[in-house]
Design a protein around this motif. Structure first.
Motif, short mmCIF file in Angstrom:
data_model
loop_
_atom_site.label_atom_id
_atom_site.label_comp_id
_atom_site.label_asym_id
_atom_site.label_seq_id
_atom_site.Cartn_x
_atom_site.Cartn_y
_atom_site.Cartn_z
N MET A 1 7.07 16.86 65.64
CA MET A 1 6.66 16.77 64.22
C MET A 1 7.92 17.67 63.50
SD MET A 1 4.61 16.23 61.91
CE MET A 1 3.21 16.64 61.05
N LYS A 2 8.66 18.39 64.32
CA LYS A 2 9.88 19.16 63.61
C LYS A 2 10.95 18.15 63.43
CE LYS A 2 9.29 23.77 65.43
NZ LYS A 2 9.86 24.96 66.15
N LYS A 3 10.88 17.26 64.36
CA LYS A 3 11.96 16.09 64.21
C LYS A 3 11.62 15.20 63.10
CE LYS A 3 14.40 14.34 68.24
NZ LYS A 3 14.22 13.34 69.74
N ILE A 4 10.57 14.82 62.76
CA ILE A 4 10.31 13.99 61.72
C ILE A 4 10.46 14.88 60.52
CG2 ILE A 4 8.37 12.87 60.54
CD1 ILE A 4 7.18 12.10 63.24
N PHE A 5 10.21 15.96 60.42
CA PHE A 5 10.43 16.88 59.09
C PHE A 5 11.84 16.98 58.88
CE2 PHE A 5 11.46 20.93 57.12
CZ PHE A 5 10.70 20.69 55.81
N ALA A 6 12.83 17.28 60.05
CA ALA A 6 14.26 17.33 59.89
C ALA A 6 14.85 16.00 59.39
CB ALA A 6 14.92 17.86 61.14
N TYR A 7 14.40 14.81 60.25
CA TYR A 7 14.97 13.70 59.64
C TYR A 7 14.56 13.17 58.38
CZ TYR A 7 15.56 8.59 59.90
OH TYR A 7 15.82 7.21 59.80
N THR A 8 13.34 13.45 57.86
CA THR A 8 12.97 13.14 56.47
C THR A 8 13.97 14.10 55.42
OG1 THR A 8 10.79 12.60 57.04
CG2 THR A 8 11.03 13.33 54.75
N ALA A 9 13.90 15.42 55.85
CA ALA A 9 14.63 16.42 54.89
C ALA A 9 16.08 15.85 54.65
CB ALA A 9 14.49 17.65 55.36
N SER A 10 16.58 15.41 56.02
CA SER A 10 18.26 15.32 55.73
C SER A 10 18.51 14.04 55.06
CB SER A 10 18.96 15.05 57.27
OG SER A 10 18.10 14.06 57.84
N HIS A 11 17.44 12.90 55.30
CA HIS A 11 17.81 11.72 54.49
C HIS A 11 17.52 11.92 53.00
CE1 HIS A 11 18.20 9.77 58.23
NE2 HIS A 11 18.24 8.50 57.56
N LEU A 12 16.43 12.89 52.80
CA LEU A 12 16.19 13.15 51.25
C LEU A 12 17.28 13.92 50.71
CD1 LEU A 12 14.12 12.98 48.89
CD2 LEU A 12 13.10 15.24 49.71
N LEU A 13 18.10 14.96 51.37
CA LEU A 13 19.07 15.67 50.98
C LEU A 13 20.13 14.66 50.49
CD1 LEU A 13 20.49 18.30 50.20
CD2 LEU A 13 21.25 18.51 52.69
N ALA A 14 20.52 13.71 51.53
CA ALA A 14 21.61 12.64 51.38
C ALA A 14 21.41 11.88 50.20
CB ALA A 14 21.83 11.92 52.65
N ALA A 15 20.19 11.68 49.77
CA ALA A 15 19.71 10.88 48.63
C ALA A 15 19.98 11.60 47.34
CB ALA A 15 18.50 10.17 48.68
#
Length: 156
Positions: A1-15
């Motif tokens: 679950m932490k991995k999915i959150f980190a992945y989503t957060a990093s992509h959202l930040l990049a966007a």
């Protein structure tokens, strides 16, 4: 679950960073070619008044500023200097000096919009026929799209 959150957060930040960079860079990439030094010199030579845009006005900040000299004549306003890049910049004449967003909003209805800034390293704006310069003493650069004060220069 932490991995999915980190992945989503990093992509959202990049966007978000990409979107912000696009807003900042698009005006730079689409800016027209500014006037030549000879054109600026000629326009300044025909001017009756001169003023100075300063970076350190109360309403200016590190991304909203102009710095340089402005020459105001019967037919043109010529600016030699730099303006922070941004979209939808307009040039106004006002009858009193303002140095902030609220100051300009308070008198905007009485201000005369005379042109647009399409370049960020100097510009020349033609005045509409019949402008009575005795009614004005300040040139204001304003971002219409974001209702943002850029800078002002008192010329009289």
């Amino acid at each position: 679950m932490k991995k999915i959150f980190a992945y989503t957060a990093s992509h959202l930040l990049a966007a978000v960073i990409g979107f912000a960079a696009g807003i900042y860079l698009l005006p730079i990439l689409t800016a027209g070619e500014g006037p030549t030094a000879a054109q600026l010199k000629q326009a300044a030579g025909n001017a009756q008044y001169k003023g100075v845009f300063k970076k350190d006005l109360a309403g200016s900040d590190f991304v909203h500023w102009a710095q340089g000299t402005v020459a105001v004549g019967d037919k043109q306003i010529a600016f030699e200097g730099s303006v922070a890049p941004g979209p939808d910049y307009k040039v106004y004449l006002t009858s009193e000096f303002v140095d902030s967003k609220q100051g300009f909003l308070d008198i905007k209805k009485q201000a005369l919009r005379v042109g647009e800034v399409k370049t960020f390293d100097g510009f020349i704006v033609d005045l509409p026929p019949g402008v009575d310069l005795s009614r004005y003493n300040t040139v204001v650069i304003w971002c219409e799209a974001y209702s943002q004060f850029i800078s002002a220069a008192q010329f009289r």
